[in-house]
Scaffold this motif. Structure first.
Motif, mmCIF file in Angstrom:
data_model
loop_
_atom_site.group_PDB
_atom_site.id
_atom_site.type_symbol
_atom_site.label_atom_id
_atom_site.label_comp_id
_atom_site.label_asym_id
_atom_site.label_seq_id
_atom_site.Cartn_x
_atom_site.Cartn_y
_atom_site.Cartn_z
ATOM 1 N N ARG A 31 -35.458 8.120 -31.162
ATOM 2 C CA ARG A 31 -34.319 8.926 -31.529
ATOM 3 C C ARG A 31 -33.934 8.474 -32.811
ATOM 4 O O ARG A 31 -33.709 7.327 -32.984
ATOM 5 N N VAL A 32 -33.456 9.529 -33.525
ATOM 6 C CA VAL A 32 -32.833 9.169 -34.926
ATOM 7 C C VAL A 32 -31.712 10.297 -35.107
ATOM 8 O O VAL A 32 -31.738 11.215 -34.381
ATOM 9 N N PRO A 33 -30.981 10.084 -36.104
ATOM 10 C CA PRO A 33 -30.009 11.019 -36.477
ATOM 11 C C PRO A 33 -30.576 12.081 -37.081
ATOM 12 O O PRO A 33 -31.382 11.833 -38.035
ATOM 13 N N PRO A 34 -30.675 13.425 -36.784
ATOM 14 C CA PRO A 34 -31.403 14.574 -37.156
ATOM 15 C C PRO A 34 -30.940 14.552 -38.620
ATOM 16 O O PRO A 34 -29.681 14.986 -38.936
ATOM 17 N N PRO A 35 -31.957 14.584 -39.531
ATOM 18 C CA PRO A 35 -31.319 14.813 -41.017
ATOM 19 C C PRO A 35 -31.197 16.318 -41.747
ATOM 20 O O PRO A 35 -31.834 17.096 -40.891
ATOM 21 N N GLU A 36 -30.070 16.708 -42.329
ATOM 22 C CA GLU A 36 -30.154 18.044 -42.822
ATOM 23 C C GLU A 36 -30.756 17.850 -44.182
ATOM 24 O O GLU A 36 -30.595 17.566 -45.135
ATOM 25 N N PHE A 37 -32.357 18.363 -44.211
ATOM 26 C CA PHE A 37 -33.218 17.911 -44.963
ATOM 27 C C PHE A 37 -32.785 18.612 -46.505
ATOM 28 O O PHE A 37 -32.941 18.172 -47.544
ATOM 29 N N CYS A 57 -25.013 17.395 -33.157
ATOM 30 C CA CYS A 57 -25.999 16.233 -32.659
ATOM 31 C C CYS A 57 -26.011 15.064 -33.554
ATOM 32 O O CYS A 57 -26.575 15.052 -34.615
ATOM 33 N N VAL A 58 -25.718 13.791 -33.074
ATOM 34 C CA VAL A 58 -25.760 12.830 -33.761
ATOM 35 C C VAL A 58 -27.011 11.896 -33.531
ATOM 36 O O VAL A 58 -27.317 11.086 -34.208
ATOM 37 N N SER A 59 -28.004 12.380 -32.646
ATOM 38 C CA SER A 59 -28.993 11.626 -32.119
ATOM 39 C C SER A 59 -30.153 12.560 -31.493
ATOM 40 O O SER A 59 -29.674 13.416 -30.497
ATOM 41 N N LYS A 60 -31.167 12.687 -32.004
ATOM 42 C CA LYS A 60 -32.323 13.522 -31.186
ATOM 43 C C LYS A 60 -33.742 12.697 -31.230
ATOM 44 O O LYS A 60 -33.921 11.763 -32.074
ATOM 45 N N GLN A 61 -34.183 12.961 -30.111
ATOM 46 C CA GLN A 61 -35.519 12.428 -29.938
ATOM 47 C C GLN A 61 -36.810 13.067 -30.460
ATOM 48 O O GLN A 61 -36.869 14.590 -30.055
ATOM 49 N N GLY A 62 -37.608 12.588 -31.151
ATOM 50 C CA GLY A 62 -38.720 13.303 -31.685
ATOM 51 C C GLY A 62 -39.955 12.239 -31.184
ATOM 52 O O GLY A 62 -39.919 11.271 -30.685
ATOM 53 N N LYS A 63 -41.185 12.788 -31.860
ATOM 54 C CA LYS A 63 -42.373 12.089 -31.742
ATOM 55 C C LYS A 63 -43.396 12.074 -32.879
ATOM 56 O O LYS A 63 -43.392 13.272 -33.346
ATOM 57 N N PHE A 64 -43.799 10.971 -33.207
ATOM 58 C CA PHE A 64 -45.032 11.216 -34.445
ATOM 59 C C PHE A 64 -46.224 10.264 -33.778
ATOM 60 O O PHE A 64 -45.814 9.049 -33.577
#
Length: 265
Positions: A44-50, A31-38
């Protein structure tokens, strides 16, 4: 920068039409973009592999440390011939920067290992959608059974137990032997991270009590790439011993480590 995108090891079960192109069964889905909330703010951001971010932080810091160390001027004291850092504000600044970056390399190398272990245990520990039961062997105590999905948030499970006992179970590989050089390197790495994170006046380094200055000397004299390299080697050993492919971010880290070490020989 695709290697920094989150990879949850999701693959197609069968051929599929994706925007007019056929994706073959077994193809990886990222997935190149995911929606989150803070704090109520959606984005929506590119989800990092932390763990990848942490590992490359470690690698970058190691490269900086090795570069700066070459610029630190040292000389032998005229009285006792002991090597010392030349006394000037500029030279001291370089020495401190070398120590700072060496500590960063150590800390993020272990953080990458633990992040990777937590995620791997949680995801690969599932069997048919259910968490699997893992065994923790304890000296002089009965074995402890834990559910794979409970491991990441269980603060009583040390990182060494996750790496040496639980990771081999979920990857279905043989654990490193007690005499293994790589195992001892990881133990030393975790020990150094603990010193950095819980700095005290007297430090226990390889079962020897040393002072803070002696640890600073270790940071300066030891190869700063070693922490990152040991973390990469451990994860690579696990993947290469299993039937799972080495993730893109780890392959990239392997190649960048080799490149940096060649440049700074």
């Amino acid at each position: 920068m695709k290697h920094l995108l989150e990879d949850n090891n999701i693959r197609l079960k069968e051929d599929a039409d994706v925007f007019g192109r056929i994706a073959k069964a077994g193809a990886k889905i990222i997935c190149v973009s995911k929606q989150g909330k803070f704090n109520g703010f959606a984005m929506r951001v590119p989800p990092p592999e932390f763990e990848a971010l942490m590992l490359f932080n470690s690698l970058e810091a190691a490269g900086k440390a090795q570069t700066i160390k070459r610029l630190v001027e040292t000389l032998k004291n005229e009285v006792d011939q002991i090597l010392e850092v030349e006394v000037s504000e500029t030279n001291h600044a370089k020495f401190f920067q070398a120590c700072q970056n060496s500590m960063t390399a150590i800390t993020f190398a272990v953080s990458a290992l633990e992040s990777w272990a937590n995620k791997s245990i949680a995801i690969l520990g599932q069997k048919n959608g259910e968490p699997s039961r893992l065994i923790i062997e304890r000296p002089d105590k009965p074995n402890r059974e834990v559910l794979s999905d409970q491991v990441p948030q269980d603060l009583k499970i040390p990182v060494r137990v996750k790496l040496f006992q639980l990771i081999p179970q979920v990857f279905e590989v043989a654990p490193l032997k007690a005499s293994s050089t790589l195992r001892h390197q990881i133990i030393d790495l975790v020990e150094d991270r603990n010193i950095v994170m819980h700095m005290q006046q007297k430090l226990n380094l390889s079962n020897e009590e040393v002072d803070r200055v002696s640890f600073a000397i270790k940071l300066f004299k030891a190869n700063s790439f070693t922490p990152t390299e040991n973390a990469i080697n451990f994860m690579s050993y696990i993947y290469e011993s299993s039937d799972r492919g080495v993730p893109m971010w780890l392959q990239k880290a392997q190649s960048e480590l080799k490149s940096l070490k060649r440049k700074l020989r």
